[in-house]
Structure formats: C-alpha cells, structure tokens
Design a protein around this motif. Structure first.
Motif, PDB file in Angstrom:
ATOM      1  N   GLN A  75       6.131 -29.650  23.715  1.00  0.00           N
ATOM      2  CA  GLN A  75       5.770 -28.568  24.640  1.00  0.00           C
ATOM      3  C   GLN A  75       6.559 -27.309  24.304  1.00  0.00           C
ATOM      4  N   GLU A 110       7.398 -23.296  25.761  1.00  0.00           N
ATOM      5  CA  GLU A 110       7.317 -22.434  26.936  1.00  0.00           C
ATOM      6  C   GLU A 110       7.927 -21.096  26.582  1.00  0.00           C
ATOM      7  N   GLU A 119      10.412 -19.898  30.575  1.00  0.00           N
ATOM      8  CA  GLU A 119      10.477 -20.956  31.585  1.00  0.00           C
ATOM      9  C   GLU A 119      11.074 -22.177  30.917  1.00  0.00           C
ATOM     10  N   HIS A 172      11.508 -26.195  31.872  1.00  0.00           N
ATOM     11  CA  HIS A 172      11.346 -27.322  32.784  1.00  0.00           C
ATOM     12  C   HIS A 172      12.307 -28.434  32.378  1.00  0.00           C
ATOM     13  N   ALA A 176       3.195 -26.327  29.890  1.00  0.00           N
ATOM     14  CA  ALA A 176       2.902 -24.952  29.504  1.00  0.00           C
ATOM     15  C   ALA A 176       1.755 -24.919  28.487  1.00  0.00           C
ATOM     16  N   SER A 177       1.902 -25.652  27.412  1.00  0.00           N
ATOM     17  CA  SER A 177       0.855 -25.659  26.401  1.00  0.00           C
ATOM     18  C   SER A 177       0.681 -27.085  25.941  1.00  0.00           C
TER      19      SER A 177
END
Lengths: 318, 544
Positions: free
Chosen positions: A120, A122, A125, A127, A212-213
């Motif tokens: 992932q 981001e 941000e 997480h 996010a993606s």
C-alpha cells in the motif's frame, strides 16, 4: 475552558507519558527557581529600598559557602535531569523492537510518500495499528525534512544521503497530526498530514481493502521486479559465474570488505552500495567495482523497494 | 579693515562632541566615543528594520491561513528578520556601542589600542550591512538565518549569495573589534588597575572578545563553503557529490552557538554595573562572576551539537553535548544568584536603568531555565524546531540582550550625550517592554509544547488563540521600543544638562565630565582600590 486552551498535546504513544513526566519535573524545578528568584528580589527590593539619598549600606563581600551551595545544588539537579533525559532518549532513538512493523517514508518538497511493506502507498497519511511498535525508515528526495508527530512526542530529521529511522508505539486509535519540522522551502508549513491509528482488526481490514491504493504487489515484489529490470540479477547470481556477491541472506550480516574492514549490511550499507558501488567493496571482488552507479537513475522510493527486496531474501532481522 | 583680536567667550568646555563639526569629522574620526555613536546610529536603523519584519510576521500569524502575505514572502520575512537582528543588531549592539564607548573609559585609557582599526571595523560593518540590505531590496532570502544545506546551497532561488557575502564581510568587523578589545584590556589599563580591580563589564567584554576571535572565522568558512557549493557544485554538502549536509550544521553551530554568548555575556556585564550602582553595593562574589564569564565563553564552544539532537547524529554524541550543555547552566546560575544577593542589605533605588536590570534578571532566568529543557535529550526531541525554541531564544537573546542594552543605554546616556532623559517616561517604557515581552513570548512556550513547528506560515486552527495573544503582545512590545527612541532624541535638544556623575556611581568613567573630553583623561588616573567600592569610608573620602 481547558478544552479550548490546552497546555499539553494528547498522549497517544508509549513515549508520551514518559516525556511528559520529565517535562513536568522540569516545569516544577523551573517554577521553583523562578519563584525563589522573584520572591528574593521582591523582598530585597522592598526591604532594602533607598530611604535617603545619602544612605550608604554596610559592605557585604560575598560568601564562599553560599557560592558553593548554589553551584552544587543546581549541578546535582541538572545531572539528574541529564541522566533521566538520556535514558529516555536512548530508548526512543535506540534500535526498534524486533517485532516492529516497518513502514517506509520518503520526504519530498512538499509531501510525504509512505509505503507499506505489503505494497500500500499513501500520501500525507500513515495508517498504523495501535499497540504494536512501528519502525519508520525515512529518506528524502531533496532537502532536509523532519518527521514530527507531536501527540507521540517523536521527531527525527530526514537527511539527504542517508536513512534515518524512528520508532513509536501508538496506544490509542484516533487521528493525529504530523508535521515537517525542518524548514524546507516555500510550502514547508503545508508539508504535513495525519497518522491514523487503528484498532489491529480494523487495520487488517484496511490492508485487505487496499486502503489508499489497491496494491498489486508488495514492496519486496516491486523491488524484485526492479531488480530484474535493472538487470542486477545478471551479476548478483547464486551460481559459480557470479560477478557480484550473492545477496541471499545478506541483510543484517557482517560483511568483510576488500580493505579488511567489516561492516554490517544494514539499509544504509545497501543504499550506499547501490548508489556508490566503489565505496565499500566486498572482499574477493575487483576494485574498482564493475558495477555501475545507480545515482540519479532511480528514486528514493525505488531504492527503498530494492532494499525491501534484499531484506526479503533473508538474513538476520535487526 | 582689521579683524579684532578678541578671544570669544567659551560657552562650554571642549568635549568629544563639540571638538569638531561637520560630516567629515565624524566619518574620519578615530575617537572610540564617536565611533560608538556611529554604531549606535547603524544598529538602531537595523533594529527598527528587523523589528518591522517582526511586526509583519506577527500580523500574518494572527490567523491560521496565510492571508496577509504569500508563503514565499513569509519565508523571506522571517529570514531577513533573523539575519538582520542577529548579525546586524544583537551581536554588535552592546560590544560595538557600549563597549566601544566604555572600555577605554573604564580602564583609564585615552582610546582603544588601534583607533584606526576601530574606525575600519565600522566601515566593514556598514559595507556588510549594505550587501545584506541590497539582498533585501532585490527580493530577500528565504533560507532561514541558519542557511541549512542543501536547501541554501542547491535549492533556494533567492539572494543567498548577496546575503552570505554581507554576513561574511560583517564577520571581519566582529573579529577586529574583539582583537582591539583584547589588546586594549591587556596593554592599556591605568596604573593600579589590576585584573581583579577591573569592572565586571570589562571581564565580560574580555570573554566576549575571545569568542569573537575564535568563533567568527568558522562561520565565515561555513558561509564561504555554501557560496562555493552554490557556484561550483563542489560537493561539500551535497550527498549526490559525496558531501554531507550535517557537516554544515556542525560548522554553523560551532560559531552560532557561541554567538549567543557574544550577545549575552556583554549584557551580563552591563547588568553587573547597573545592579551595583542602584543598590550602592559592592558586587556579591566578584571573582565568581568574573570567572563565570570565562567559564561560559569556554563551555560555549563545546555545546554546538545540542542543536542536532534530532538530526540523526550519533546518540552518544548527543549524550556528550547534552551533559556539556547542562554545565553552562551552572555559571549562568552563579551570576543570577550573585546579582540577587547583591541587593541584600543594599540601598536599592528604582531609577529606569535598574528597572531594566531587574527585568533582565527575570527574563534571563526564564530563558536560561527553558534552555535546560532543550538540553534535556528526550524533551528536546519533542520541542526541537517548535515555538518552544523560538520562545526560549527570544527570552535569552531579545529579553536578555535588549533589556541589558537599553538599561545600559539609559545608564550611560547622560555620560554619552551630556543630557538627562525624562525619568518617568523611561520607567514607563521599561514596564511596557517587560509586559509586552512576556505577553509576546510566554504563550509561545505553550504553543511549542503543543507541537506548533517554527517557520510556519499556515498552521492548524487549534493554535490560533495562543498566536493571537502573542501578536497582541508584540504590538505592546513594539510601542515599548519606540518610546525610548522618542525621548532619547527629545533629550538631545531639551534634556537638562547632565552632571559628571548623576547616579553616584563608582568607576573611572564617572570621574570625567559629561560628555567626556576628546582624550578622556587629562591626567591618567591611578587606581588604588577595588571596583564598586560603595563603602561608608569611600563615601566619606568622597565628601571630604
């Protein structure tokens, strides 16, 4: 009233209460000395105010006992504060716990790219799950930045040419601001974002849902693809035809160099060897190295992917 | 027609101000007292220019959005504010104005050891100032006064070179002034003026001069290297070329941390004179105060790494720099305690200079104690590069240095100009400045601990209340600084004539007329006793 006029930021990491305790001690000591000085000055100023123009007070020279007292007492206090601060600093800036979850951070004028090992990505941000140590490995594409999460009481500069690391353990789910704390140009004050601390189960869901993606590959897989693209595998082979040292199980191991020194193959060493192959040549390989430099050929993010791939090849976890 | 050979009646005796007239007599003077006034005019100009930028910064920060100026402009404002205030006001203010005027007078000398070098120092300072002003006029510089690489060496598109040249040149002025003071203090003391009979103001300037001579060349080299890197990309600070960005920080702070002591040591020197005079008392623990100045100067060179606790330097280096920094707190505390003890059983009066001195002790105590917060490793990690740091160094450098500078200016103003200023206004201004200062900077400690980073043009809304308080304080502070400027100028024309020794103070400077004659002493004084000899016996001797 204190809701709108806070004196302390939230305490959202395992370090926060410890830093606040030391801070509280310092505030207490300071208030004591400020009160003492202000009180003495006020009392003396009133009691010994000049009553007539011709007044000449009796001489007082000084006192060795007093001088020693007010040298020794502050000295004792500052040494206690020093020790307390140093122990905590070593905990904060020492190596992250082994079970820490690694996240990669790249600063760039003026945003933060974040890459999770599972792929992932981001921007601005981050997480993370609560209750688990998180280790950030950080690099910058351009100038010095500094990653700062006030509610966690942690901060570390991100310096060109090297990896810096930062670890913390968030204790409560929630949203916490992070900032760039080292002046970095025009939009310095806009280079920040949010750390989103999630309950571990929620975090797993977030990872699964692609957050996010939606990642098509993990960081290490991306690194492996890059490793092939850049044709690194043609030299770093595992058969006897090798032109470069084998990379399997390399990470975290001690490596003997051609000049007789020994270094630990950490992130910084891997990074340096990719960008400047001649800097630290492994014993048994030709000098100057036949490997070309990748300086300027790949981004900091791609470097981190390569490093993640090399780490995935096994070795001692540090 | 014949000229009548009648001698005109002399309305006043010759002093350094009326000995000659005209602009040339000032620009070519070698009299340390006139050069002090040249510096006074220059540093005042820079102070109000730097102050004007501060006002714009505080106006901008009234609201969280960047609505007054663009971020580019804001970055240039805080950089120019820092560069001008530090290099062109705070560093030269006390040594170049008060030191220049007083060092020869206080030790019974007729001038500094190298009068022409002294004039040259002012010209160098002015030349450096012109370069930096030119940089401002052409759009300013946006690197922050710290010029951190690689931002300053590679990425900034502003007038880095012009500003750097300005600072580089000005450094020579600082070195020459330090050199001049050192030689003067060593070689030109009046007979009987032994080291332990020196006023503590002189001890402070002696320690300061050592820092100026040893430290300034290092910052000059650092700035020179930034210039070379910008022009020729030689790879000293750029890691892509094999350089190291942290090297710049080491070089920069090796000077710039001691530079804080260039500002605060002379300030402490002034406070010694004020506290003794206005409590009419020999200073408590003379030798401890004298040696604490030297201790601060020496330790000051060993603590630069405390600016780099979060930079990624070795944690063991951090530990060493932390403990050394803690040690600086000790000589500083010694001074504060001795000043307080000097009031004990004194005869304390509250003329304006004394109010500034007491204000100094208050602000310096707060600034010094918060310095310990920053020296404490783990706490520094949180507050580094936040408003906590901004508040701390303003308490020391602005609260400390400017309070002492203004206190000293009030104290010696009658000596320098021969005029008395209105006492009531002076006390009022001291109060306004003290209140305005605390309202401006105290909220910034809280802001910093809450996590507001410094050099922020826009900021989260939760920080607004404290920022508005700070801006309100700044407007009070601004007024406080304007008032003395007005009544000082007023006093030049309308102030009553000052007597030789308006405060009943001790020290050789009070034995000469106000203003002093061109060569200070018609007869070289002979010193027979200790400084600050406020004893009943000496008063009796004086009365006889």
């Amino acid at each position: 009233m204190w809701e709108n006029f806070p004196l302390l930021p939230k305490r959202a990491s395992s370090f926060a209460p410890e830093v606040d305790a030391l801070y509280g001690f310092l505030v207490g000591v300071s208030l004591f000395f400020i009160a003492l000085i202000f009180l003495l000055i006020t009392v003396f100023a009133i009691k010994y105010r000049r009553r007539s123009e011709a007044e000449v007070p009796p001489p007082v020279r000084g006192s060795l006992a007093l001088e020693i007292t007010w040298i020794v007492i502050p000295l004792g206090i500052v040494l206690v504060v020093f020790g307390w601060g140093a122990v905590l600093y070593f905990k904060m800036y020492g190596p992250a716990p082994k079970e820490a979850l690694e996240v990669y951070v790249v600063g760039k004028q003026w945003m933060w790219h974040i890459q999770h090992p599972t792929g992932q990505r981001e921007i601005n941000e981050l997480h993370v799950p609560a209750g688990r140590p998180i280790k950030l490995t950080m690099a910058t594409e351009d100038v010095i930045h500094s990653f700062y999460i006030p509610d966690f009481r942690v901060k570390k500069d991100v310096v060109p040419g090297r990896y810096t690391t930062l670890w913390f353990e968030a204790t409560q789910p929630g949203r916490y601001r992070f900032f760039c704390a080292e002046y970095c140009g025009t939009k310095h004050s806009e280079m920040g974002g949010w750390v989103i601390v999630m309950d571990p189960v929620e975090y797993q869901n977030w990872l699964g849902s692609g957050g996010a993606s939606a990642p098509t590959e993990s960081l290490a897989q991306a690194g492996e693809r890059l490793f092939q693209q850049l044709a690194c595998h043609t030299c770093h082979r595992e058969d006897t035809q090798e032109l470069g040292p084998s990379l399997r199980g390399l990470f975290g191991r001690s490596v003997r160099l051609a000049d007789g020194r020994t270094v630990v193959a950490d992130e910084a060493y891997l990074r340096e060897s990719i960008l400047n192959p001649d800097a630290k040549i492994v014993a048994g390989f030709s000098s100057p190295s036949v490997m070309p430099t990748y300086q300027g050929q790949i981004t900091e993010e791609q470097l981190l992917q390569l490093v993640a791939y090399l780490k995935s090849l096994g070795g001692e976890q540090r | 027609m014949s000229t009548p050979l009648v001698e005109l009646p002399r309305t006043s005796r010759v002093n350094y101000l009326n000995v000659s007239y005209g602009i040339r007599s000032w620009l070519f003077t070698t009299d340390h007292k006139r050069i002090a006034l040249l510096y006074l005019a220059s540093v005042t100009l820079f102070f109000f220019l730097g102050g004007f930028f501060a006002v714009l910064i505080r106006l901008e920060l009234m609201t969280p959005q960047g609505d007054l100026v663009q971020s580019e402009t804001y970055n240039r404002l805080f950089t120019m504010h820092g560069v001008i205030m530090i290099f062109f006001f705070l560093i030269p203010a006390i040594p170049a104005v008060l030191g220049n005027f007083l060092v020869p007078l206080m030790i019974g000398a007729r001038d500094l050891a190298f009068p022409r070098l002294n004039l040259l120092s002012w010209y160098i300072y002015t030349l450096g100032g012109l370069f930096t002003l030119a940089a401002t006029v052409f759009g300013g510089v946006d690197t922050g006064w710290t010029f951190y690489t690689p931002y300053s060496s590679t990425y900034s598109n502003s007038n880095v070179m012009l500003t750097a040249v300005g600072i580089f040149i000005t450094g020579f002025s600082s070195i020459l002034t330090g050199l001049n003071f050192l030689v003067t203090i060593h070689k030109m003391r009046a007979p009987g003026m032994t080291w332990f009979r020196l006023p503590l103001f002189i001890w402070a300037h002696y320690a300061t001069s050592i820092i100026m001579i040893l430290g300034t060349p290092v910052v000059a080299i650092a700035i020179l290297l930034v210039g070379l890197e910008r022009l020729f990309h030689i790879g000293i600070f750029d890691p892509k070329l094999g350089g190291d960005p942290l090297l710049f920080q080491h070089l920069f702070w090796f000077y710039s941390h001691p530079a804080v002591y260039i500002m605060i040591l002379p300030a402490m020197g002034v406070i010694n004179e004020l506290i003794t005079c206005f409590s009419r008392r020999r200073i408590f623990g003379y030798s401890f105060i004298a040696f604490s100045s030297i201790a601060i100067a020496v330790l000051g060179f060993l603590v630069w790494g405390h600016h780099m606790f979060t930079s990624g330097q070795s944690i063991y280096a951090g530990m060493v720099f932390s403990v050394l920094t803690m040690l600086v707190a000790i000589p500083s505390a010694v001074k504060v305690f001795n000043w307080t003890a000097t009031l004990y059983k004194g005869s304390v009066s509250y003329q304006a200079p004394m109010l500034y001195a007491l204000g100094f002790i208050g602000l310096f105590t707060i600034g010094g104690l918060t310095g310990i917060f920053l020296a404490t490793l783990a706490v520094d990690v949180h507050v580094h590069d936040t408003y906590f740091v901004v508040a701390h160094f303003h308490y020391i450098m602005v609260g400390g240095t400017i309070m002492a500078y203004l206190g000293g200016l009030h104290y010696w103003w009658p000596k320098m100009t021969g005029k008395i200023y209105p006492e009531g206004w002076a006390r009022f201004a001291a109060l306004v400045i003290f209140v305005g200062f605390n309202l401006t900077f105290f909220p910034q400690f809280i802001l910093g601990y809450l996590g507001m980073p410094r050099r922020y043009h826009v900021y989260p809304e939760e920080f607004q209340v404290l920022n508005v308080m700070s801006s309100a304080g700044a407007s009070i502070l601004g007024v406080g600084y304007l008032i003395p400027m007005i009544y000082f100028i007023w006093s030049l024309r309308y102030g009553p004539k000052a007597p030789e020794n308006p405060w009943g103070a001790k020290g050789l400077e009070w034995l000469v007329p106000s203003p002093p004659p061109p060569h200070n002493f018609d007869v070289t004084p002979v010193v027979t006793g200790e400084p600050y000899d406020y004893t009943p016996e000496s008063e009796e001797a004086h009365a006889r």
